[in-house]
Design a protein around this motif. Structure first.
Motif, PDB file in Angstrom:
ATOM      1  N   ALA A  58       4.318  -2.612   5.577  1.00  9.91           N
ATOM      2  CA  ALA A  58       3.290  -2.511   6.621  1.00  9.91           C
ATOM      3  C   ALA A  58       2.955  -1.055   6.866  1.00  9.91           C
ATOM      4  N   PRO A  59       1.741  -0.751   7.249  1.00  7.78           N
ATOM      5  CA  PRO A  59       1.364   0.627   7.549  1.00  7.78           C
ATOM      6  C   PRO A  59       2.132   1.172   8.754  1.00  7.78           C
ATOM      7  N   VAL A  60       2.319   2.484   8.780  1.00  5.21           N
ATOM      8  CA  VAL A  60       3.090   3.167   9.843  1.00  5.21           C
ATOM      9  C   VAL A  60       2.139   3.482  10.981  1.00  5.21           C
ATOM     10  N   ASN A  61       2.588   3.171  12.170  1.00  7.73           N
ATOM     11  CA  ASN A  61       1.819   3.488  13.375  1.00  7.73           C
ATOM     12  C   ASN A  61       2.484   4.562  14.240  1.00  7.73           C
ATOM     13  N   VAL A  62       3.827   4.670  14.143  1.00  6.06           N
ATOM     14  CA  VAL A  62       4.555   5.620  15.000  1.00  6.06           C
ATOM     15  C   VAL A  62       5.519   6.434  14.126  1.00  6.06           C
ATOM     16  N   PHE A  63       5.494   7.770  14.369  1.00  4.18           N
ATOM     17  CA  PHE A  63       6.462   8.689  13.747  1.00  4.18           C
ATOM     18  C   PHE A  63       7.344   9.245  14.863  1.00  4.18           C
ATOM     19  N   ASP A  64       8.607   8.872  14.850  1.00  5.39           N
ATOM     20  CA  ASP A  64       9.519   9.339  15.895  1.00  5.39           C
ATOM     21  C   ASP A  64      10.432  10.420  15.295  1.00  5.39           C
ATOM     22  N   VAL A  65      10.184  11.649  15.707  1.00  6.34           N
ATOM     23  CA  VAL A  65      10.995  12.784  15.214  1.00  6.34           C
ATOM     24  C   VAL A  65      11.767  13.426  16.350  1.00  6.34           C
ATOM     25  N   SER A  66      11.959  12.697  17.439  1.00  2.00           N
ATOM     26  CA  SER A  66      12.707  13.256  18.579  1.00  2.00           C
ATOM     27  C   SER A  66      14.136  13.598  18.177  1.00  2.00           C
ATOM     28  N   THR A  67      14.688  12.825  17.193  1.00  2.00           N
ATOM     29  CA  THR A  67      15.991  13.155  16.612  1.00  2.00           C
ATOM     30  C   THR A  67      15.731  13.468  15.145  1.00  2.00           C
ATOM     31  N   PRO A  68      15.520  14.718  14.788  1.00  2.00           N
ATOM     32  CA  PRO A  68      15.069  15.059  13.433  1.00  2.00           C
ATOM     33  C   PRO A  68      16.063  14.689  12.327  1.00  2.00           C
ATOM     34  N   TRP A  69      17.362  14.584  12.673  1.00  2.00           N
ATOM     35  CA  TRP A  69      18.337  14.223  11.659  1.00  2.00           C
ATOM     36  C   TRP A  69      18.286  12.714  11.341  1.00  2.00           C
ATOM     37  N   HIS A  70      17.674  11.910  12.218  1.00  4.04           N
ATOM     38  CA  HIS A  70      17.534  10.470  11.993  1.00  4.04           C
ATOM     39  C   HIS A  70      16.128  10.030  12.420  1.00  4.04           C
ATOM     40  N   PRO A  71      15.101  10.458  11.652  1.00  2.00           N
ATOM     41  CA  PRO A  71      13.739  10.072  12.052  1.00  2.00           C
ATOM     42  C   PRO A  71      13.503   8.573  11.886  1.00  2.00           C
ATOM     43  N   VAL A  72      12.540   8.051  12.609  1.00  3.57           N
ATOM     44  CA  VAL A  72      12.206   6.618  12.601  1.00  3.57           C
ATOM     45  C   VAL A  72      10.706   6.473  12.494  1.00  3.57           C
ATOM     46  N   THR A  73      10.282   5.508  11.676  1.00  9.98           N
ATOM     47  CA  THR A  73       8.868   5.144  11.562  1.00  9.98           C
ATOM     48  C   THR A  73       8.723   3.677  11.921  1.00  9.98           C
ATOM     49  N   ARG A  74       7.636   3.321  12.596  1.00 12.38           N
ATOM     50  CA  ARG A  74       7.407   1.945  12.980  1.00 12.38           C
ATOM     51  C   ARG A  74       5.963   1.576  12.653  1.00 12.38           C
ATOM     52  N   GLU A 112       5.829  16.375   8.682  1.00 11.07           N
ATOM     53  CA  GLU A 112       4.941  16.590   7.532  1.00 11.07           C
ATOM     54  C   GLU A 112       5.362  15.710   6.363  1.00 11.07           C
ATOM     55  N   ALA A 113       6.667  15.566   6.125  1.00  8.91           N
ATOM     56  CA  ALA A 113       7.146  14.714   5.023  1.00  8.91           C
ATOM     57  C   ALA A 113       6.872  13.238   5.298  1.00  8.91           C
ATOM     58  N   LEU A 114       7.043  12.793   6.530  1.00  9.19           N
ATOM     59  CA  LEU A 114       6.787  11.391   6.865  1.00  9.19           C
ATOM     60  C   LEU A 114       5.296  11.051   6.734  1.00  9.19           C
ATOM     61  N   MET A 115       4.444  11.951   7.131  1.00  9.35           N
ATOM     62  CA  MET A 115       3.011  11.694   7.053  1.00  9.35           C
ATOM     63  C   MET A 115       2.547  11.610   5.586  1.00  9.35           C
ATOM     64  N   LYS A 116       3.125  12.372   4.707  1.00  9.46           N
ATOM     65  CA  LYS A 116       2.761  12.314   3.292  1.00  9.46           C
ATOM     66  C   LYS A 116       3.230  10.986   2.665  1.00  9.46           C
ATOM     67  N   SER A 117       4.426  10.557   3.014  1.00 12.82           N
ATOM     68  CA  SER A 117       4.926   9.293   2.459  1.00 12.82           C
ATOM     69  C   SER A 117       4.169   8.092   3.017  1.00 12.82           C
ATOM     70  N   ALA A 118       3.639   8.208   4.223  1.00 14.05           N
ATOM     71  CA  ALA A 118       2.890   7.103   4.819  1.00 14.05           C
ATOM     72  C   ALA A 118       1.513   6.948   4.194  1.00 14.05           C
ATOM     73  N   GLN A 119       1.007   7.950   3.540  1.00 14.50           N
ATOM     74  CA  GLN A 119      -0.297   7.836   2.913  1.00 14.50           C
ATOM     75  C   GLN A 119      -0.261   6.907   1.689  1.00 14.50           C
ATOM     76  N   ASN A 120       0.876   6.818   1.027  1.00 10.00           N
ATOM     77  CA  ASN A 120       1.042   5.929  -0.126  1.00 10.00           C
ATOM     78  C   ASN A 120       2.260   5.026   0.111  1.00 10.00           C
ATOM     79  N   PRO A 121       2.152   4.034   0.990  1.00  8.50           N
ATOM     80  CA  PRO A 121       3.297   3.181   1.294  1.00  8.50           C
ATOM     81  C   PRO A 121       3.613   2.270   0.118  1.00  8.50           C
ATOM     82  N   PRO A 122       4.855   1.844  -0.047  1.00  3.96           N
ATOM     83  CA  PRO A 122       5.210   0.903  -1.113  1.00  3.96           C
ATOM     84  C   PRO A 122       4.475  -0.444  -0.934  1.00  3.96           C
ATOM     85  N   GLN A 123       4.317  -1.149  -2.053  1.00  5.81           N
ATOM     86  CA  GLN A 123       3.584  -2.414  -2.015  1.00  5.81           C
ATOM     87  C   GLN A 123       4.337  -3.426  -1.157  1.00  5.81           C
ATOM     88  N   GLY A 124       3.634  -4.060  -0.257  1.00  4.82           N
ATOM     89  CA  GLY A 124       4.214  -5.032   0.655  1.00  4.82           C
ATOM     90  C   GLY A 124       4.741  -4.469   1.929  1.00  4.82           C
TER      91      GLY A 124
END
Length: 371
Positions: free
Chosen positions: A355-371, A341-353
């Motif tokens: 790239a948009p997020v296509n993948v949310f990897d939460v298989s390891t919740p202590w070290h999530p990854v976005t691509r 839920e936190a990653l999806m909210k931050s992806a709605q307003n990405p920083p300038q420059g």
């Protein structure tokens, strides 16, 4: 020397008539009683010790024939100065319940000390005696009161139970249903109709659960009595988390994989569609997918398009905007749901420059990854 002849004794005359006396001749013997225990009587043959027992017998010091006058006590005669008058024991009747002890006697029998009736001359003659009653001990009085109070309480409880169990005063007349969304309240009320008329205190949660168990949309139920005649039922419904593709439509399932409804198209329920890929609905993989979906917040669940899994450790979600969520297994599902839920909210307003997020990897919740 011969004794002088005795002067005849003349009985006194009472005010009411001729003298009331009678003469009796007794032949006394010497060896009946000692002379010192009998009053002196003057006889024709000289002085002798003469006594008369309660039956009228006379004892003398030596054999002599004497005449004894028996006065009749009518309340008007006066006693003789020479010899006191004695009443006839056969005519004597007791006039008091208790006889006073003889003069000079200071002893009481154990029966008198204990307050018991003892057979005596008065009771033998038909007289009545008072019985002394000792007070009841304090401990016995308290025990008796406790028993009476206990009996009274038992009677009151029995009366109340009879009022509750055998009268319609507290019978169920109204059933109120709350918490339904998919179900209509009338469906639950119809299932609980057998409870109407039953005493309200006897209706338990198990009775309500047993009657609503055939309704698959009901996950759990709670009941509460509202005196005098209302039963309040709160229903917890199963939450649909996915639509399962079927040949003629979709099956609506909850997080436990229970089918709770059917739908012709997916527009009726804003939940993702699960492609079972030939797997049975009771399969562990299917249950892993539904378990993950049940942990997602409602706003995230509404953005999902599909959910799939090749195994219990490879659950994958697809959002309606084309983004993918790599979930992994079902462990730490609540934590994974918060991170997603936190990653999806931050992806709605990405920083300038960025790239948009296509993948949310939460298989390891202590070290999530976005691509």
């Amino acid at each position: 020397m011969a004794p002088s002849p005795r002067k005849p004794r003349v009985p006194r005359v009472g005010p009411s008539g001729p003298p009331q006396s009678r003469e009796e001749d007794y032949e006394a013997s010497f060896d009946q009683a000692p002379s010192d225990q009998l009053p002196p009587v003057r006889g024709g043959a000289g002085e002798s010790s003469v006594g008369r027992s309660s039956g009228g017998r006379v004892s003398v010091g030596r054999s002599a024939k004497v005449t004894v006058l028996h006065p009749v006590d009518d309340g008007a005669d006066e006693p003789d100065e020479d010899q006191p008058l004695r009443s006839n024991p056969a005519r004597e009747q007791p006039t008091k319940a208790h006889r006073a002890p003889s003069k000079g006697s200071h002893s009481l029998s154990p029966a008198r000390l204990l307050g018991r009736r003892t057979p005596d001359a008065g009771s033998a003659a038909g007289g009545s005696r008072d019985v002394l009653a000792f007070p009841v001990p304090r401990a016995k009085r308290i025990r008796r009161r406790v028993v009476l109070v206990a009996v009274a309480l038992v009677a009151v409880v029995a009366a109340v139970m009879g009022l509750v169990l055998f009268t319609p005063v507290l019978a169920v007349h109204t059933i109120t249903v709350e918490g339904t969304k998919m179900l209509a309240p009338a469906q639950v009320q119809e299932a609980l109709a057998p409870l109407k008329g039953k005493p309200l205190p006897l209706v338990g949660p198990s009775d309500v659960s047993r009657l609503v168990a055939p309704i698959v949309q009901v996950k759990s139920v709670q009941s509460r009595a509202v005196p005098p005649n209302t039963l309040l039922v709160t229903v917890v419904e199963r939450v649909p988390v996915a639509l399962v593709k079927q040949t003629d439509g979709f099956s609506v399932v909850d997080g436990d994989g229970v089918q709770i409804a059917t739908a012709k198209d997916q527009s009726a329920y804003p939940v993702p569609v699960i492609d079972p890929q030939g797997a049975h609905m009771s399969h562990d993989t299917f249950l892993a997918v539904t378990s993950v979906l049940s942990a997602l917040p409602q706003d995230v669940l509404g953005q999902l398009a599909t959910a799939s899994a090749q195994s219990v450790d490879s659950v994958q979600l697809k959002l309606s905007n084309g983004q993918t969520v790599v979930w992994g297994n079902t462990q730490d599902r609540d934590l994974k749901a918060k991170v997603l839920e936190a990653l999806m909210k931050s992806a709605q307003n990405p920083p300038q420059g960025q790239a948009p997020v296509n993948v949310f990897d939460v298989s390891t919740p202590w070290h999530p990854v976005t691509r």
